[in-house]
Each structure stands twice: as C-alpha cells, then as structure tokens.
Enzyme design. Structure first.
Site, short mmCIF file in Angstrom:
data_model
loop_
_atom_site.label_atom_id
_atom_site.label_comp_id
_atom_site.label_asym_id
_atom_site.label_seq_id
_atom_site.Cartn_x
_atom_site.Cartn_y
_atom_site.Cartn_z
N ASP A 73 78.91 14.17 40.86
CA ASP A 73 77.52 14.61 40.86
C ASP A 73 77.24 15.27 42.45
O ASP A 73 76.54 16.16 42.70
CB ASP A 73 76.64 13.61 40.62
CG ASP A 73 76.59 13.39 39.19
OD1 ASP A 73 77.10 14.08 38.45
OD2 ASP A 73 75.88 12.47 38.58
N HIS A 78 75.27 19.83 45.86
CA HIS A 78 75.69 20.64 47.17
C HIS A 78 75.62 22.23 46.57
O HIS A 78 74.87 22.99 46.95
CB HIS A 78 76.86 20.40 47.72
CG HIS A 78 77.26 21.44 48.77
ND1 HIS A 78 76.82 21.89 49.92
CD2 HIS A 78 78.43 22.45 48.67
CE1 HIS A 78 77.20 22.63 50.51
NE2 HIS A 78 78.46 23.19 49.68
N ASN A 147 68.01 16.06 44.11
CA ASN A 147 67.78 14.61 43.81
C ASN A 147 66.31 14.53 44.37
O ASN A 147 65.36 13.81 43.71
CB ASN A 147 68.99 13.68 44.22
CG ASN A 147 69.80 13.52 43.13
OD1 ASN A 147 69.51 14.02 41.88
ND2 ASN A 147 70.93 13.08 43.47
N ALA A 189 69.11 8.36 40.36
CA ALA A 189 69.73 8.21 41.77
C ALA A 189 69.16 6.88 42.38
O ALA A 189 69.05 5.72 42.08
CB ALA A 189 69.97 9.34 42.37
N SER A 193 67.97 2.87 41.84
CA SER A 193 67.96 1.49 42.46
C SER A 193 66.86 0.78 43.33
O SER A 193 67.14 -0.31 43.41
CB SER A 193 69.40 1.75 43.37
OG SER A 193 69.19 2.45 44.36
N GLN A 246 72.05 14.72 52.44
CA GLN A 246 72.85 15.66 53.19
C GLN A 246 72.22 16.18 54.72
O GLN A 246 72.85 15.99 55.53
CB GLN A 246 73.21 16.98 52.41
CG GLN A 246 73.85 16.75 51.03
CD GLN A 246 75.19 16.46 51.23
OE1 GLN A 246 75.95 17.04 52.17
NE2 GLN A 246 75.79 15.27 50.74
#
Length: 292
Positions: A73, A78, A147, A189, A193, A246
C-alpha cells in the site's frame, strides 16, 4: 485476450527482494497482451530492469493509460498521489500480505491481470485530501494525501494544543498527542489504530481522530468532505504535519493547517467480483473462529 490498454506503466517496490524477476515476468505478460510497457525510472534503475523504455512519474501520467503497481500500500500511495491529476487508472499487485489498495496476490497475476487488461474489471474512484500550511496568512507548504493529514507533537515534547474550525465554524480546542484528518481510504490506516471508525470508500466524508486526547470526551467525528478543516497550532513544541507519512513541515505557534477535498480522484481497477467487505474480512481477520 487483447488488451484494451495501449501503454502500461510498471512500478515496483524496488527495495523488495526478488522484485526484478517479478517485474520482468509481469512486463512480459503485459507485452503478450498486446500493450506497450514502460518502467518507472526509479524502479528500472534500482532493479536493473532497463530492457524497456523508462518514464519518470510525471511521464507515466502523461503517456500511459494504465499503471500496474507491484509492492504494498505504501508504494501505491506514492504513485496514486502523483498520477491522480492525470486520471490514469491503477492496478495493485501485492507482494506479501494482502493490502487494502493492492489487492491482487502476486501469485495470481496471470489469472487476474489478463481479464482486467481486456476490460473485465470493477472500477472505483477514491477521494484525496489536499492541504496547506499557512504562516501569517501566507502558504509556506502544500501537498496531497490519499490516506491522511496528521498533526503530531515532537518526539520528546509534551502535548500539543490545537484549535479546530470546520467550514469556518469554531469546533473545539483540544490537547492531545496529535490529530488525524483521514479520507475513507485512510480510515483503515493510522486513524483506525487511533480508535477511529472505518468509512466505506463511497461515503463522502472525512474522519477527524484525536491521538491520545487529554480529555476523554474528545472523540473521533465524521465530517462531510465538502467542509474545509482548519487546525491552528496554539501550544506545544516541535510540532509537525505530514501527508501520507511522506511530506513533513515543522510548525510554530499560530501556524494553520488547512485540509480540503482535492479536485482529483484516484482510479483503482479491481478484478471482476472484487468486494470491499471481503478485503476487510481478510485484512482485519473478521472471519477468524468461524467454520471450525
């Protein structure tokens, strides 16, 4: 089966062991379907797969009508951000564990990719976020995310204090370790969590998830995706913002992170019969303990 696609880009997670052989096999398979293959520049240079034309990511967007992404993923995130503005559809081949957005196992490439290239597929379009950092009213940083956009405290710092506005309306002041603004894709994602809900990709919404809030009543909330979210840094040290883990920018008090829906959407192609719920079952192990 003859390909309905003329020019296919091949992108791989070149750090993975054995990637060159996998990519070469897929490239040969695509050529046998009657399509031209180009390999993304960094993929080609780092795997030695230089027997095909090379294109940089922007060239992939301009010249190709399909991109096949091999890896996980992270690799897909990217590429998706870079080619979304060109409208190039993406097919995800997963080398390893099943991904949420790279959903074709590498061992099933021939059986699955052939029909997809011949036009037998399910297509879905997913929304993206675009964000800006403003300092004294001036844009000092901007980026896209598929995301999430995450405001984080420093590694050795205490909590951050954030002021949140939605569509220009004051919503809350919160003290926390950070804040996640996630798309439906990103809801499975980091946001998941941190205790956020899962949003189906067809839902036109964002999820706003505080990370370890000081006040337990600061709960995740689902917002319409046509609302701009503004997060002002009120307190805390070494605060940063990142886009899909990123792009990073150091923040100071008074900086504002603005997040809104991008005009571009990501196109994913899946095998016929693909099911989002089947992906959740497999990835999140929802069927464990049933059926003996």
């Amino acid at each position: 089966m003859k390909s309905r696609f003329r020019h296919v880009a091949l992108i791989g997670k070149y750090q993975a062991q054995g990637m060159r052989g996998v990519l070469e096999d897929i490239a040969q398979f695509i050529c046998r379907q009657g399509a031209e293959v180009s390999v993304e520049h960094d993929t080609a240079m780092n795997t030695g797969l230089t027997g095909h034309p090379m294109l940089d990511v922007d060239g992939v967007g301009r010249e190709c009508d399909l991109a096949v992404v091999v890896g996980g993923d992270g690799t897909m995130l990217h590429i998706a951000r870079e080619v979304a503005r060109h409208g190039v559809p993406l097919v995800g081949i997963n080398q390893g564990r099943l991904g949420f957005i790279t959903d074709i196992p590498v061992g099933e490439v021939r059986e699955v990719l052939g029909p997809v290239m011949a036009g037998d597929f399910e297509e879905e379009r997913r929304s993206m976020l675009e964000g800006q950092v403003l300092r004294d009213g001036r844009v000092i940083f901007e980026a896209f995310a598929l995301n999430d956009v995450v405001v984080n405290r420093g590694a050795t710092a205490g909590m951050v204090e954030l002021r949140i506005e939605v569509a220009g309306d004051f919503m809350a002041n919160i003290r926390c370790d950070g804040l996640i603004v996630a798309s439906p894709t990103g809801s499975t994602a980091y946001a998941l969590s941190a205790g956020g809900p899962i949003l189906h990709p067809d839902i036109a919404g964002w999820v706003l998830v505080p990370i370890a809030p000081h006040t337990l009543s600061n709960r995740p909330i689902v917002l319409p995706d046509d609302s701009e979210v503004a997060v002002e840094i009120v307190g805390g040290r070494d605060t940063s913002v990142n886009f899909d883990m990123q792009s990073l920018a150091s923040l100071i008090h008074g900086d504002v992170v603005r997040v809104r829906r991008s005009a571009h959407r990501v196109r994913f192609l899946h095998p016929r019969g693909w099911s989002y719920y089947a992906t959740l079952r497999k990835k999140l192990h929802w069927n464990e303990g049933l059926g003996g």
